[in-house]
Write a protein that holds these residues in place. Structure first.
Motif, PDB file in Angstrom:
ATOM      1  N   ARG A 131       8.859   0.087   3.027  1.00 44.92           N
ATOM      2  CA  ARG A 131       7.506  -0.210   3.525  1.00 44.92           C
ATOM      3  C   ARG A 131       6.468   0.359   2.574  1.00 44.92           C
ATOM      4  O   ARG A 131       6.617   1.465   2.059  1.00 44.92           O
ATOM      5  CB  ARG A 131       7.320   0.396   4.918  1.00 44.92           C
ATOM      6  CG  ARG A 131       5.988   0.090   5.580  1.00 44.92           C
ATOM      7  CD  ARG A 131       5.946   0.714   6.982  1.00 44.92           C
ATOM      8  NE  ARG A 131       7.022   0.199   7.820  1.00 44.92           N
ATOM      9  CZ  ARG A 131       6.915  -0.876   8.587  1.00 44.92           C
ATOM     10  NH1 ARG A 131       5.787  -1.546   8.626  1.00 44.92           N
ATOM     11  NH2 ARG A 131       7.944  -1.278   9.318  1.00 44.92           N
ATOM     12  N   VAL A 132       5.412  -0.428   2.319  1.00 45.72           N
ATOM     13  CA  VAL A 132       4.286   0.083   1.536  1.00 45.72           C
ATOM     14  C   VAL A 132       3.010  -0.626   2.008  1.00 45.72           C
ATOM     15  O   VAL A 132       3.035  -1.810   2.348  1.00 45.72           O
ATOM     16  CB  VAL A 132       4.486  -0.141   0.014  1.00 45.72           C
ATOM     17  CG1 VAL A 132       4.478  -1.620  -0.342  1.00 45.72           C
ATOM     18  CG2 VAL A 132       3.412   0.586  -0.777  1.00 45.72           C
ATOM     19  N   ILE A 133       1.919   0.119   2.058  1.00 46.65           N
ATOM     20  CA  ILE A 133       0.605  -0.431   2.382  1.00 46.65           C
ATOM     21  C   ILE A 133      -0.188  -0.520   1.085  1.00 46.65           C
ATOM     22  O   ILE A 133      -0.274   0.447   0.329  1.00 46.65           O
ATOM     23  CB  ILE A 133      -0.131   0.436   3.420  1.00 46.65           C
ATOM     24  CG1 ILE A 133       0.600   0.373   4.764  1.00 46.65           C
ATOM     25  CG2 ILE A 133      -1.573  -0.041   3.586  1.00 46.65           C
ATOM     26  CD1 ILE A 133      -0.001   1.262   5.833  1.00 46.65           C
ATOM     27  N   ILE A 134      -0.752  -1.694   0.837  1.00 45.37           N
ATOM     28  CA  ILE A 134      -1.481  -1.930  -0.414  1.00 45.37           C
ATOM     29  C   ILE A 134      -2.973  -2.010  -0.128  1.00 45.37           C
ATOM     30  O   ILE A 134      -3.412  -2.772   0.747  1.00 45.37           O
ATOM     31  CB  ILE A 134      -1.004  -3.222  -1.084  1.00 45.37           C
ATOM     32  CG1 ILE A 134       0.509  -3.166  -1.338  1.00 45.37           C
ATOM     33  CG2 ILE A 134      -1.755  -3.465  -2.391  1.00 45.37           C
ATOM     34  CD1 ILE A 134       1.080  -4.464  -1.866  1.00 45.37           C
ATOM     35  N   ASP A 135      -3.749  -1.216  -0.828  1.00 49.68           N
ATOM     36  CA  ASP A 135      -5.201  -1.299  -0.802  1.00 49.68           C
ATOM     37  C   ASP A 135      -5.692  -1.053  -2.224  1.00 49.68           C
ATOM     38  O   ASP A 135      -4.906  -0.925  -3.163  1.00 49.68           O
ATOM     39  CB  ASP A 135      -5.798  -0.306   0.201  1.00 49.68           C
ATOM     40  CG  ASP A 135      -5.345   1.123  -0.052  1.00 49.68           C
ATOM     41  OD1 ASP A 135      -4.894   1.417  -1.177  1.00 49.68           O
ATOM     42  OD2 ASP A 135      -5.422   1.946   0.874  1.00 49.68           O
ATOM     43  N   ARG A 136      -7.004  -0.981  -2.402  1.00 55.69           N
ATOM     44  CA  ARG A 136      -7.533  -0.824  -3.752  1.00 55.69           C
ATOM     45  C   ARG A 136      -7.119   0.517  -4.365  1.00 55.69           C
ATOM     46  O   ARG A 136      -6.801   0.601  -5.540  1.00 55.69           O
ATOM     47  CB  ARG A 136      -9.054  -0.951  -3.748  1.00 55.69           C
ATOM     48  CG  ARG A 136      -9.631  -1.163  -5.149  1.00 55.69           C
ATOM     49  CD  ARG A 136     -11.148  -1.196  -5.158  1.00 55.69           C
ATOM     50  NE  ARG A 136     -11.662  -2.170  -4.200  1.00 55.69           N
ATOM     51  CZ  ARG A 136     -12.968  -2.346  -3.960  1.00 55.69           C
ATOM     52  NH1 ARG A 136     -13.863  -1.610  -4.612  1.00 55.69           N
ATOM     53  NH2 ARG A 136     -13.379  -3.229  -3.079  1.00 55.69           N
ATOM     54  N   SER A 137      -7.099   1.558  -3.534  1.00 51.84           N
ATOM     55  CA  SER A 137      -6.717   2.875  -4.050  1.00 51.84           C
ATOM     56  C   SER A 137      -5.278   2.884  -4.540  1.00 51.84           C
ATOM     57  O   SER A 137      -4.950   3.523  -5.538  1.00 51.84           O
ATOM     58  CB  SER A 137      -6.911   3.941  -2.959  1.00 51.84           C
ATOM     59  OG  SER A 137      -8.264   4.073  -2.624  1.00 51.84           O
ATOM     60  N   GLU A 173       0.462  -5.250   3.981  1.00 51.17           N
ATOM     61  CA  GLU A 173       1.630  -4.382   4.062  1.00 51.17           C
ATOM     62  C   GLU A 173       2.855  -5.203   3.710  1.00 51.17           C
ATOM     63  O   GLU A 173       3.003  -6.347   4.166  1.00 51.17           O
ATOM     64  CB  GLU A 173       1.767  -3.808   5.474  1.00 51.17           C
ATOM     65  CG  GLU A 173       2.942  -2.872   5.672  1.00 51.17           C
ATOM     66  CD  GLU A 173       3.048  -2.364   7.104  1.00 51.17           C
ATOM     67  OE1 GLU A 173       3.801  -1.403   7.336  1.00 51.17           O
ATOM     68  OE2 GLU A 173       2.394  -2.956   7.986  1.00 51.17           O
ATOM     69  N   VAL A 174       3.722  -4.657   2.884  1.00 50.49           N
ATOM     70  CA  VAL A 174       5.003  -5.295   2.555  1.00 50.49           C
ATOM     71  C   VAL A 174       6.100  -4.430   3.167  1.00 50.49           C
ATOM     72  O   VAL A 174       6.158  -3.224   2.900  1.00 50.49           O
ATOM     73  CB  VAL A 174       5.191  -5.431   1.037  1.00 50.49           C
ATOM     74  CG1 VAL A 174       6.519  -6.138   0.730  1.00 50.49           C
ATOM     75  CG2 VAL A 174       4.027  -6.194   0.407  1.00 50.49           C
ATOM     76  N   PHE A 175       6.930  -5.030   4.004  1.00 53.60           N
ATOM     77  CA  PHE A 175       7.902  -4.221   4.731  1.00 53.60           C
ATOM     78  C   PHE A 175       9.166  -5.032   5.007  1.00 53.60           C
ATOM     79  O   PHE A 175       9.178  -6.265   4.946  1.00 53.60           O
ATOM     80  CB  PHE A 175       7.303  -3.743   6.060  1.00 53.60           C
ATOM     81  CG  PHE A 175       6.960  -4.861   7.019  1.00 53.60           C
ATOM     82  CD1 PHE A 175       7.835  -5.224   8.039  1.00 53.60           C
ATOM     83  CD2 PHE A 175       5.767  -5.560   6.898  1.00 53.60           C
ATOM     84  CE1 PHE A 175       7.517  -6.248   8.924  1.00 53.60           C
ATOM     85  CE2 PHE A 175       5.441  -6.583   7.773  1.00 53.60           C
ATOM     86  CZ  PHE A 175       6.315  -6.922   8.790  1.00 53.60           C
ATOM     87  N   ARG A 176      10.248  -4.299   5.304  1.00 55.33           N
ATOM     88  CA  ARG A 176      11.521  -4.933   5.646  1.00 55.33           C
ATOM     89  C   ARG A 176      11.750  -4.833   7.141  1.00 55.33           C
ATOM     90  O   ARG A 176      11.544  -3.782   7.752  1.00 55.33           O
ATOM     91  CB  ARG A 176      12.683  -4.271   4.892  1.00 55.33           C
ATOM     92  CG  ARG A 176      14.019  -4.993   5.084  1.00 55.33           C
ATOM     93  CD  ARG A 176      15.078  -4.447   4.126  1.00 55.33           C
ATOM     94  NE  ARG A 176      15.447  -3.076   4.443  1.00 55.33           N
ATOM     95  CZ  ARG A 176      16.370  -2.753   5.350  1.00 55.33           C
ATOM     96  NH1 ARG A 176      16.994  -3.694   6.034  1.00 55.33           N
ATOM     97  NH2 ARG A 176      16.653  -1.487   5.570  1.00 55.33           N
ATOM     98  N   PHE A 182       8.852  -9.006   4.642  1.00 53.06           N
ATOM     99  CA  PHE A 182       7.674  -9.710   5.132  1.00 53.06           C
ATOM    100  C   PHE A 182       6.414  -9.118   4.512  1.00 53.06           C
ATOM    101  O   PHE A 182       6.401  -7.967   4.062  1.00 53.06           O
ATOM    102  CB  PHE A 182       7.564  -9.616   6.654  1.00 53.06           C
ATOM    103  CG  PHE A 182       8.637 -10.350   7.411  1.00 53.06           C
ATOM    104  CD1 PHE A 182       8.438 -11.631   7.888  1.00 53.06           C
ATOM    105  CD2 PHE A 182       9.872  -9.741   7.656  1.00 53.06           C
ATOM    106  CE1 PHE A 182       9.438 -12.301   8.589  1.00 53.06           C
ATOM    107  CE2 PHE A 182      10.871 -10.402   8.344  1.00 53.06           C
ATOM    108  CZ  PHE A 182      10.657 -11.678   8.821  1.00 53.06           C
ATOM    109  N   ILE A 183       5.346  -9.923   4.529  1.00 51.50           N
ATOM    110  CA  ILE A 183       4.010  -9.464   4.161  1.00 51.50           C
ATOM    111  C   ILE A 183       3.141  -9.551   5.409  1.00 51.50           C
ATOM    112  O   ILE A 183       3.092 -10.609   6.054  1.00 51.50           O
ATOM    113  CB  ILE A 183       3.390 -10.357   3.067  1.00 51.50           C
ATOM    114  CG1 ILE A 183       4.333 -10.488   1.882  1.00 51.50           C
ATOM    115  CG2 ILE A 183       2.032  -9.819   2.636  1.00 51.50           C
ATOM    116  CD1 ILE A 183       4.075 -11.718   1.063  1.00 51.50           C
ATOM    117  N   ARG A 184       2.491  -8.465   5.763  1.00 51.86           N
ATOM    118  CA  ARG A 184       1.515  -8.495   6.861  1.00 51.86           C
ATOM    119  C   ARG A 184       0.133  -8.596   6.237  1.00 51.86           C
ATOM    120  O   ARG A 184      -0.351  -7.659   5.605  1.00 51.86           O
ATOM    121  CB  ARG A 184       1.629  -7.261   7.750  1.00 51.86           C
ATOM    122  CG  ARG A 184       0.614  -7.268   8.895  1.00 51.86           C
ATOM    123  CD  ARG A 184       0.807  -6.114   9.851  1.00 51.86           C
ATOM    124  NE  ARG A 184       2.045  -6.242  10.620  1.00 51.86           N
ATOM    125  CZ  ARG A 184       3.086  -5.437  10.498  1.00 51.86           C
ATOM    126  NH1 ARG A 184       3.046  -4.437   9.637  1.00 51.86           N
ATOM    127  NH2 ARG A 184       4.171  -5.615  11.226  1.00 51.86           N
TER     128      ARG A 184
END
Length: 226
Positions: A131-137, A173-176, A182-184
Motif C-alpha cells: 500500500r502507498v498513498i501518492i500526493d505531491r509531497s 492510493e495504490v494497494f493490494r 487497485f488504484i483508489r
C-alpha cells in the motif's frame, strides 16, 4: 535554425535507422514525423494506431509533451512502437514455421505479484507493505532533485507544470486487495484518457500508465513476481 538530435530509432526487431529530430519540437511531434518518414501504418482495421517512443533499458514510455532537446541526446537508441501492443515486449517465437504457437502456461493460482511505480525515467519505487498513498509531497521526496527543480522553474515561467497538478492532499492510493492491485482515485486520475475520481480502478496487465490530475504527472504501474 533549430539544432537537431541524431538518434537511432528501432521500430521492429531488425530495422533501426539513424534519424534526425529537431530539438525544439515535442516528442509527440517527433513521433508524427517518424511515422511519416518511416512510412509506418497509421490505422489498424478502422482504429488509428497511437505510437510512442520508449527507452530500451527499462521499456518506459517517454512523455509525449516533453521537448526533444530536454530529454534526448545524440547517439541514443529509442524504440518506436504501438503503445497498445509494443513489439519489443512480445515473447520470441521458438516454434517451427507452420506450427501454431503454444499458449503460455497459466500463472499459478496462488502467485501474488509485487508492485513498483516508475515515477520518471530511471526512477522507480517499490511499494512496501502492499500500500502507498501518492500526493505531491511523495513525488517531491522520491523524484530526482533535478526534476523537482525543473518542475518548479516551469511553474514559475508558465504558471503551471505537471507536478503542480498533483494534489497536496492524498491524490490516490495504490494497494493490494487479495491477489489483485487497485488504484483508489481520491482526486482525478486518468487511465487511457478516461477520468476517474472517487472510485477504485483495477490494475490490468503487467504495465499500466496513469496520469495524476489534468495534464498532470505520468506514473507507470508495474506488476512483477519478486
Amino acid at each position: 535554425m533549430s539544432k537537431k538530435v541524431k538518434v537511432k530509432i528501432k521500430y521492429n526487431s531488425t530495422d533501426s535507422p539513424i534519424c534526425d529530430l529537431y530539438q525544439d519540437i515535442s516528442i509527440d511531434e517527433a513521433i508524427n514525423e517518424l511515422v511519416d518518414n518511416l512510412k509506418l501504418e497509421k490505422f489498424s482495421k478502422e482504429n488509428r494506431i497511437r505510437y510512442g517512443l520508449f527507452f530500451p533499458d527499462d521499456g518506459s514510455q517517454i512523455d509525449g509533451k516533453k521537448r526533444v532537446g530536454d530529454i534526448l541526446d545524440d547517439g541514443m537508441e529509442l524504440y518506436l512502437a504501438d503503445v497498445s501492443n509494443p513489439w519489443f515486449r512480445q515473447p520470441p517465437r521458438t516454434q517451427s514455421p507452420g506450427l501454431r504457437p503454444s499458449p503460455p502456461p497459466p500463472p499459478p493460482c496462488n502467485e501474488v505479484q509485487a508492485c513498483r511505480l516508475r515515477l520518471a525515467h530511471g526512477c522507480t519505487y517499490t511499494i512496501p507493505n502492499d500500500r502507498v498513498i501518492i500526493d505531491r509531497s511523495f513525488l517531491i521526496e522520491h523524484l530526482p532533485k533535478s526534476e523537482v527543480i525543473r518542475q518548479d522553474v516551469q511553474k514559475r515561467m508558465f504558471g503551471n507544470a505537471p507536478l503542480g497538478s498533483v494534489s497536496r492532499d492524498p491524490h490516490c492510493e495504490v494497494f493490494r486487495k487479495g491477489e489483485r492491485w487497485f488504484i483508489r482515485a481520491i482526486h482525478s486520475v486518468y487511465v487511457n484518457g478516461k477520468r476517474y475520481k472517487g472510485t477504485e480502478i483495477p490494475v490490468t496487465g503487467s504495465l499500466m500508465e496513469i496520469v495524476l490530475g489534468d495534464k498532470g504527472w505520468h506514473i507507470t504501474i508495474e506488476l512483477f513476481t519478486p
